[in-house]
Write an enzyme that holds these catalytic residues in place. Structure first.
Site, short mmCIF file in Angstrom:
data_model
loop_
_atom_site.label_atom_id
_atom_site.label_comp_id
_atom_site.label_asym_id
_atom_site.label_seq_id
_atom_site.Cartn_x
_atom_site.Cartn_y
_atom_site.Cartn_z
N PHE A 270 0.70 -1.13 -0.15
CA PHE A 270 -0.11 0.10 -0.18
C PHE A 270 1.00 1.53 -0.17
CE2 PHE A 270 0.64 -0.43 4.55
CZ PHE A 270 0.95 0.99 4.84
N LYS B 137 -1.05 -7.15 -9.32
CA LYS B 137 -2.03 -7.35 -8.31
C LYS B 137 -1.77 -6.37 -7.25
CE LYS B 137 -2.92 -8.51 -4.33
NZ LYS B 137 -3.29 -7.54 -3.43
N GLU C 32 -5.13 -3.99 -2.18
CA GLU C 32 -6.52 -3.81 -2.13
C GLU C 32 -6.87 -2.58 -1.27
OE1 GLU C 32 -4.79 -6.12 -0.71
OE2 GLU C 32 -5.70 -7.11 0.82
N SER D 182 5.19 -6.97 3.45
CA SER D 182 5.58 -7.54 4.65
C SER D 182 6.55 -8.77 4.95
CB SER D 182 4.49 -7.41 5.70
OG SER D 182 3.66 -8.62 5.31
N CYS E 234 9.71 1.39 3.50
CA CYS E 234 10.74 0.51 4.20
C CYS E 234 12.19 0.93 4.42
CB CYS E 234 10.58 -0.55 2.70
SG CYS E 234 11.12 -0.20 1.41
N GLU F 60 9.01 -4.00 13.29
CA GLU F 60 8.65 -2.89 12.29
C GLU F 60 7.43 -2.34 12.74
OE1 GLU F 60 7.58 -3.93 8.40
OE2 GLU F 60 8.63 -2.30 7.43
P1 NAD Z 1 1.42 -6.73 3.07
O1 NAD Z 1 2.57 -7.82 3.07
O2 NAD Z 1 0.09 -6.73 3.96
O3 NAD Z 1 0.69 -6.86 1.65
C1 NAD Z 1 1.48 -6.73 0.33
C2 NAD Z 1 0.59 -7.61 -0.66
O4 NAD Z 1 0.43 -9.06 -0.28
C3 NAD Z 1 -0.87 -6.77 -1.05
O5 NAD Z 1 -0.75 -6.79 -2.49
C4 NAD Z 1 -1.83 -7.89 -0.15
O6 NAD Z 1 -2.89 -7.97 -0.84
C5 NAD Z 1 -1.10 -9.34 -0.20
N1 NAD Z 1 -1.32 -9.90 1.10
C6 NAD Z 1 -1.64 -9.66 2.36
N2 NAD Z 1 -1.82 -10.76 3.27
C7 NAD Z 1 -1.41 -11.96 2.21
C8 NAD Z 1 -1.80 -13.11 2.48
N3 NAD Z 1 -1.88 -13.77 3.65
N4 NAD Z 1 -1.39 -13.91 1.63
C9 NAD Z 1 -1.23 -13.50 0.33
N5 NAD Z 1 -1.00 -12.19 -0.05
C10 NAD Z 1 -1.29 -11.56 0.95
O7 NAD Z 1 2.11 -5.33 3.07
P2 NAD Z 1 1.44 -4.02 3.14
O8 NAD Z 1 1.07 -3.52 4.67
O9 NAD Z 1 0.56 -3.47 1.84
O10 NAD Z 1 2.80 -3.04 3.17
C11 NAD Z 1 3.68 -2.63 4.08
C12 NAD Z 1 4.78 -3.46 4.05
O11 NAD Z 1 5.64 -3.61 2.77
C13 NAD Z 1 5.90 -3.17 5.16
O12 NAD Z 1 6.47 -4.44 5.68
C14 NAD Z 1 7.06 -2.55 4.33
O13 NAD Z 1 8.36 -2.57 4.79
C15 NAD Z 1 6.94 -3.58 3.10
N6 NAD Z 1 7.54 -2.89 2.10
C16 NAD Z 1 8.81 -3.24 1.59
C17 NAD Z 1 9.52 -2.63 0.51
C18 NAD Z 1 10.96 -3.08 0.13
O14 NAD Z 1 11.42 -2.83 -0.90
N7 NAD Z 1 11.49 -4.11 0.86
C19 NAD Z 1 9.00 -1.71 -0.21
C20 NAD Z 1 7.68 -1.19 0.09
C21 NAD Z 1 7.22 -1.98 1.29
#
Ligand code: NAD
Length: 508
Positions: A173, A197, A200, A250, A305, A399
């Protein structure tokens, strides 16, 4: 640009798209498949919220495995023609995509602000960064022109790069426009077809990208968007018609996705969460350190991140902490600090602060209970600086993903490095000092993929590649820059002999 522009856009992305201000929450998103907006087969929808005001601005479908299958079929059928197109023609489309994105920059900026909550200047910086990735993608012909060498008398070897095939990009997000663009221009220019994808929580920017790519002349089926959550991601991991996937989100989900996708023998690169440490030495330039650290912890409301999350002060650093607090107090929610993504995120962040306080840490700047006049339902957390955090506290280990900086104190640089090394993540680490030797000492020993010296957000820019270490990334290589070429292509090695006079040998 002023905050909260009263702007109205109409797009094909949803049944109605009245952006923020005049919104009535009726915008019902669809998917984008085979060049058309297409209704999901699901009956389940989630509200899309505007975090700055806490109001619903639309609904996003939680698409099904069948919806994903339709997108895969579109991407597969578009692949032969797209991958056979000379790269220079694919670059021309990418160049138009870049130019149109620039033309619509204000609208794209407003969209990011609306669905993510970050302030307009940060939203604009995100669009600028997306444009920069597209510019880099336009240089691909120069970067992948191949290799050729006479390896023995009359025999030559050449390497050509072929696209991997159909690739999926699963995004978080926090950068609704930029993270999709980490992969879109590079993957497409290199001849792959795609399924995006998006998170959401922020699907509007992604749908707009699909329209802009179409306007740039991208053939139908080359780029598709399937909205949704866990069900679609699982279907992406399992679908035999998808050759590779990238994931950004994450660590918890990155691990699940990496394991599931690779168990189906897909190429996968999954970027996870972060806990970035800044090691501050007493000789650091006071103003430079304080302003950089304050900007790093609070930029995008700490939802980067690359955000500074933990500072480890070595020795006598009280003067820097004092200046840092002064800088933090200049950061005002609703003015130069945006909202966090949701009410749940606000509550989670505030809980971390309260627990740290209970465990004996000292809150120097307290962002709990922040409220913005006229936006009382927005999800704001003010800048927060917490001193005397100990490494075993929850706030030091996890985090937080909010505008919160934990300060730990050590007597020596080696103790500070040990704290940094002990954290399971490894996205970024920075050192603040005026000593080149000390900077080098820390940079060599920090266990992270991206290192800053007197920089709070050490993002490598193109042609350098973005990616961390340890639990911040699963899979080989990095996601952007030159490294993306390895991920999005397969090298083909051809050994050639035309001259019958050339000797026959076991090595040709
Ligand atoms: P998230 O892991 O909750 O969601 C990321 C994606 O995974 C979304 O598209 C979501 O729909 C999907 N998703 C969520 N739960 C799932 C599940 N159980 N099974 C399969 N798919 C699932 O992350 P977020 O809250 O959207 O983003 C924040 C996180 O992203 C933070 O931890 C941040 O550090 C990380 N991030 C990392 C980088 C990097 O380059 N390392 C860059 C940006 C964000």
């Amino acid at each position: 640009m002023k905050e909260d522009p009263a702007m109205t856009t109409t797009t094909a992305a949803g049944t109605s798209h009245t952006n923020a201000r005049g919104t009535n929450g009726s915008q019902k998103l669809r998917n984008f498949v085979q060049g058309k907006m297409s209704e999901s087969k699901t009956t389940k929808y989630l509200p899309i919220m505007n975090p700055s005001i806490g109001e619903q601005i639309g609904e996003v479908p939680l698409s099904t495995a069948d919806d994903l299958d339709a997108a895969v079929r579109a991407a597969r059928s578009a692949l032969p023609a797209w991958s056979a197109m000379p790269i220079k023609e694919r670059v021309q489309i990418t160049f138009r995509y870049r130019s149109i994105s620039e033309k619509y920059s204000d609208e794209l900026t407003a969209l990011v602000h609306e669905e993510n909550g970050k302030i307009l200047s940060e939203s604009k910086a995100e669009i600028d960064k997306s444009i920069e990735v597209a510019e880099f993608a336009c240089s691909m012909p120069q970067l992948i022109s191949g290799e050729i060498l006479e390896v023995s008398k009359g025999v030559e070897c050449r390497i050509d790069r072929y696209p991997v095939g159909v690739v999926a990009s699963i995004t978080p997000f926090n950068f609704p426009n930029m993270v999709p663009n980490w992969t879109i221009p590079n993957a497409l220019v290199l001849g792959n077809t795609m399924i995006l994808k998006p998170s959401e929580l922020v699907p509007l920017s992604a749908m707009r990208l699909a329209e802009i790519l179409q306007e740039a002349g991208l053939p139908d089926g080359v780029f598709n968007v399937v909205n949704g959550g866990q069900e679609v991601v699982e279907a992406i991991c399992d679908h035999p018609g998808i050759d590779a996937l990238t994931f950004v989100g994450s660590t918890r989900v990155a691990k699940i996705v990496y394991q599931r996708a690779t168990s189906h023998l897909k190429r996968a690169l999954c970027l996870g969460g972060a806990k970035n440490h800044l090691i501050v030495l007493p000789d650091a330039h006071e103003e430079m350190a304080a302003t950089n650290i304050a900007a790093s912890m609070s930029g995008c409301a700490g939802q980067r991140c690359m955000a500074a999350s933990a500072m480890v002060g070595v020795g006598a650093i009280d003067h820097i902490v004092k200046r840092l607090c002064e800088e933090a107090k200049k950061i005002v929610p609703g003015e130069n600090l945006g909202a966090v993504i949701s009410k749940a995120a606000k509550e989670r962040i505030e809980r971390y602060i309260t627990e740290a306080e209970k465990e004996g840490a000292k809150i120097l700047v307290d962002g709990r209970g922040a409220m913005v006049k006229g936006k009382e339902n927005g999800y704001y957390v003010g800048p927060t600086v917490i001193d005397y955090v100990r490494p075993e506290m929850k706030i030091a280990k996890e985090e937080v993903f909010g505008p919160v900086l934990s300060i730990m104190r050590t007597k020596t640089v080696d103790e500070a490095i040990a704290i940094e090394n002990a954290n399971p993540y490894g996205n970024a680490a920075s050192v603040f000092t005026q000593s080149g030797g000390a900077a080098r000492y820390v940079a060599e020993r920090a266990s992270a993929g991206m290192i800053g010296v007197n920089i709070g957000v050490p993002v490598p820019r193109e042609p350098f590649s973005f990616g961390g270490w340890n639990e911040s990334k699963f899979g080989a290589g990095d996601i952007t820059g030159k490294s993306s070429i390895e991920f999005f292509t397969k090298p083909k090695k051809t050994t050639i002999k035309w001259n019958p006079e050339s000797r026959v040998g076991w090595m040709s």
